[in-house]
Write a protein that holds these residues in place. Structure first.
Motif, PDB file in Angstrom:
ATOM      1  N   ARG A 161       0.857  -1.177   0.000  1.00 29.52           N
ATOM      2  CA  ARG A 161       0.000   0.000   0.000  1.00 29.52           C
ATOM      3  C   ARG A 161       0.899   1.234   0.000  1.00 29.52           C
ATOM      4  O   ARG A 161       1.943   1.254   0.646  1.00 29.52           O
ATOM      5  N   VAL A 162       0.508   2.264  -0.736  1.00 32.10           N
ATOM      6  CA  VAL A 162       1.361   3.443  -0.893  1.00 32.10           C
ATOM      7  C   VAL A 162       0.623   4.691  -0.402  1.00 32.10           C
ATOM      8  O   VAL A 162      -0.540   4.917  -0.749  1.00 32.10           O
ATOM      9  N   PHE A 163       1.339   5.476   0.391  1.00 33.72           N
ATOM     10  CA  PHE A 163       0.831   6.736   0.904  1.00 33.72           C
ATOM     11  C   PHE A 163       1.759   7.853   0.444  1.00 33.72           C
ATOM     12  O   PHE A 163       2.874   7.603  -0.025  1.00 33.72           O
ATOM     13  N   GLY A 164       1.306   9.094   0.577  1.00 35.02           N
ATOM     14  CA  GLY A 164       2.123  10.221   0.169  1.00 35.02           C
ATOM     15  C   GLY A 164       2.172  11.295   1.232  1.00 35.02           C
ATOM     16  O   GLY A 164       1.162  11.564   1.899  1.00 35.02           O
ATOM     17  N   PHE A 165       3.358  11.888   1.393  1.00 35.18           N
ATOM     18  CA  PHE A 165       3.521  13.021   2.313  1.00 35.18           C
ATOM     19  C   PHE A 165       4.360  14.074   1.610  1.00 35.18           C
ATOM     20  O   PHE A 165       5.434  13.778   1.066  1.00 35.18           O
ATOM     21  N   GLY A 166       3.897  15.317   1.610  1.00 33.15           N
ATOM     22  CA  GLY A 166       4.664  16.391   0.995  1.00 33.15           C
ATOM     23  C   GLY A 166       4.499  17.677   1.767  1.00 33.15           C
ATOM     24  O   GLY A 166       3.496  17.886   2.450  1.00 33.15           O
ATOM     25  N   GLU A 167       5.513  18.536   1.651  1.00 30.10           N
ATOM     26  CA  GLU A 167       5.401  19.852   2.276  1.00 30.10           C
ATOM     27  C   GLU A 167       5.669  20.934   1.246  1.00 30.10           C
ATOM     28  O   GLU A 167       6.486  20.783   0.345  1.00 30.10           O
ATOM     29  N   SER A 168       4.931  22.026   1.359  1.00 27.69           N
ATOM     30  CA  SER A 168       5.076  23.192   0.506  1.00 27.69           C
ATOM     31  C   SER A 168       4.909  22.819  -0.973  1.00 27.69           C
ATOM     32  O   SER A 168       3.869  22.288  -1.351  1.00 27.69           O
ATOM     33  N   MET A 169       5.907  23.064  -1.813  1.00 26.14           N
ATOM     34  CA  MET A 169       5.774  22.720  -3.224  1.00 26.14           C
ATOM     35  C   MET A 169       5.578  21.214  -3.409  1.00 26.14           C
ATOM     36  O   MET A 169       4.814  20.781  -4.276  1.00 26.14           O
ATOM     37  N   GLY A 170       6.249  20.408  -2.578  1.00 26.22           N
ATOM     38  CA  GLY A 170       6.057  18.962  -2.647  1.00 26.22           C
ATOM     39  C   GLY A 170       4.630  18.561  -2.335  1.00 26.22           C
ATOM     40  O   GLY A 170       4.088  17.629  -2.934  1.00 26.22           O
ATOM     41  N   ALA A 171       4.002  19.275  -1.402  1.00 27.40           N
ATOM     42  CA  ALA A 171       2.602  19.004  -1.076  1.00 27.40           C
ATOM     43  C   ALA A 171       1.691  19.358  -2.239  1.00 27.40           C
ATOM     44  O   ALA A 171       0.746  18.632  -2.556  1.00 27.40           O
ATOM     45  N   ALA A 172       1.967  20.489  -2.899  1.00 31.83           N
ATOM     46  CA  ALA A 172       1.156  20.900  -4.046  1.00 31.83           C
ATOM     47  C   ALA A 172       1.306  19.912  -5.203  1.00 31.83           C
ATOM     48  O   ALA A 172       0.328  19.578  -5.880  1.00 31.83           O
ATOM     49  N   ILE A 173       2.520  19.440  -5.438  1.00 29.81           N
ATOM     50  CA  ILE A 173       2.758  18.449  -6.493  1.00 29.81           C
ATOM     51  C   ILE A 173       2.034  17.148  -6.170  1.00 29.81           C
ATOM     52  O   ILE A 173       1.436  16.504  -7.044  1.00 29.81           O
ATOM     53  N   LEU A 174       2.083  16.746  -4.908  1.00 32.38           N
ATOM     54  CA  LEU A 174       1.407  15.525  -4.483  1.00 32.38           C
ATOM     55  C   LEU A 174      -0.088  15.610  -4.766  1.00 32.38           C
ATOM     56  O   LEU A 174      -0.694  14.672  -5.314  1.00 32.38           O
ATOM     57  N   ILE A 175      -0.713  16.727  -4.427  1.00 31.83           N
ATOM     58  CA  ILE A 175      -2.142  16.898  -4.683  1.00 31.83           C
ATOM     59  C   ILE A 175      -2.418  16.933  -6.185  1.00 31.83           C
ATOM     60  O   ILE A 175      -3.388  16.336  -6.663  1.00 31.83           O
ATOM     61  N   GLN A 176      -1.557  17.625  -6.944  1.00 29.50           N
ATOM     62  CA  GLN A 176      -1.769  17.677  -8.387  1.00 29.50           C
ATOM     63  C   GLN A 176      -1.705  16.301  -9.025  1.00 29.50           C
ATOM     64  O   GLN A 176      -2.396  16.031 -10.004  1.00 29.50           O
ATOM     65  N   SER A 177      -0.876  15.413  -8.478  1.00 28.28           N
ATOM     66  CA  SER A 177      -0.755  14.069  -9.052  1.00 28.28           C
ATOM     67  C   SER A 177      -2.051  13.282  -8.927  1.00 28.28           C
ATOM     68  O   SER A 177      -2.269  12.318  -9.668  1.00 28.28           O
ATOM     69  N   LEU A 178      -2.927  13.679  -8.002  1.00 30.10           N
ATOM     70  CA  LEU A 178      -4.172  12.944  -7.800  1.00 30.10           C
ATOM     71  C   LEU A 178      -5.101  13.041  -9.006  1.00 30.10           C
ATOM     72  O   LEU A 178      -6.025  12.237  -9.141  1.00 30.10           O
ATOM     73  N   ALA A 179      -4.834  14.001  -9.893  1.00 30.62           N
ATOM     74  CA  ALA A 179      -5.637  14.117 -11.112  1.00 30.62           C
ATOM     75  C   ALA A 179      -5.300  13.007 -12.106  1.00 30.62           C
ATOM     76  O   ALA A 179      -6.120  12.685 -12.976  1.00 30.62           O
TER      77      ALA A 179
END
Length: 301
Positions: A148-166
């Motif tokens: 199972r895979v989870f994601g954690f990001g902060e600042s720009m990494g957090a924004a990229i992580l959310i964008q990948s959900l598309a």
């Protein structure tokens, strides 16, 4: 008798000079938005929980990407991909990596393109990085099938992580701290910072420079920064998102988190940290931070 041509020429000269200055400022802004200073990876000889192995992939546009893959000594069949912020690199995420390793999660820590040891001269804030992240998920699935895979990001990494959900549905859940709602919205903040908290300088008097800079990047590099929008990407996602933000964040003000939440309130949960600055949740409330994040990555996700 003086000729009327002199003032006309002067007016024309002033207008042309102003136009050239406007274009030059826009080109300069377009370049510095994409060309970020690169922070070199430190030499690390001692690892707190486990030593990593080097990992590498190639992006869709041929850019070599580098990462560390950590295996937890208490592996529980789950992994967390951790994404660093702007002008940082994967070493900046070692604290979070060690937290997850101690709790039984394997960790993949990539350098974003244009950062650390990854290739690429340009950073695109998620326009290209979202697909880079999808390729890292492909690599991890091949190396650790069934995890199972989870994601954690902060600042720009957090924004990229959310964008990948598309474009990516394999994350069981993600935690995003201090992401921007869109490139345009954070640009208003950056252009306005020297004038105080209000965004009016970026939204109004400086907006023509920003608009031309965005056009320049699209034409010169094929990077459409208008498509950099976590608040849009999250709308159709079914992935649970814990969105953390500080009430005293002056780098990425709280309205960014609220805008992302409004895009999909059924899937996005907000956690506001009183008195916390940018990406400072763990330092402000360490025990509560660890409890909430680990609970978000619980086995029933």
């Amino acid at each position: 008798m003086c000729s009327s041509r002199t003032p006309r020429r002067l007016i024309l000269w002033v207008l042309l000079t102003g136009l050239c200055a406007w274009v030059a400022a826009s080109v300069y802004l377009g370049e510095i938005m994409l060309r970020l200073p690169r922070k070199a990876l430190p030499v690390i000889t001692k690892w707190e929980v486990a030593a990593p192995e080097d990992a590498a992939i190639t992006s869709a546009d041929g850019v070599p990407m580098a990462a560390w893959l950590f295996t937890s000594p208490r592996s529980r069949g789950a992994a967390v991909i951790v994404l660093h912020g702007q002008t940082d690199n994967r070493a900046g995420m070692l604290g979070y990596a060690n937290l997850f390793l101690r709790n039984g999660y394997d960790v993949l820590a990539p350098d974003l393109r244009g950062h650390g040891a990854s290739g690429g001269e340009l950073s695109t804030y998620g326009f290209l990085e979202a697909d880079d992240l999808r390729r890292w998920l492909d690599w991890l699935a091949a190396r650790r099938p069934g995890e199972r895979v989870f994601g954690f990001g902060e600042s720009m990494g957090a924004a990229i992580l959310i964008q990948s959900l598309a474009v990516e549905s394999r994350f069981c859940a993600v935690v995003a701290e201090a992401p921007y709602a869109s490139l345009r919205e954070i640009a208003y903040d950056r252009l306005s910072q020297r004038w105080g908290a209000s965004t009016w300088p970026g939204r109004y008097p400086l907006r023509p420079i920003l608009e031309l800079a965005i056009v320049y990047d699209r034409v010169r590099y094929g990077v459409d920064l208008d498509r950099v929008s976590p608040e849009t990407a999250v709308r159709a996602s079914h992935t649970p998102v814990l969105l953390i933000y500080g009430s005293e964040d002056r780098n990425t003000p709280p309205r960014h988190a609220r805008r992302i939440h409004q895009g999909n309130p059924a899937r996005v949960s907000l956690w506001q940290i009183p008195t916390s600055a940018h990406a400072g949740a763990w330092g402000a409330l360490p025990l509560e931070f660890e409890k909430r994040v680990l609970a978000w990555f619980s086995p029933d996700r």
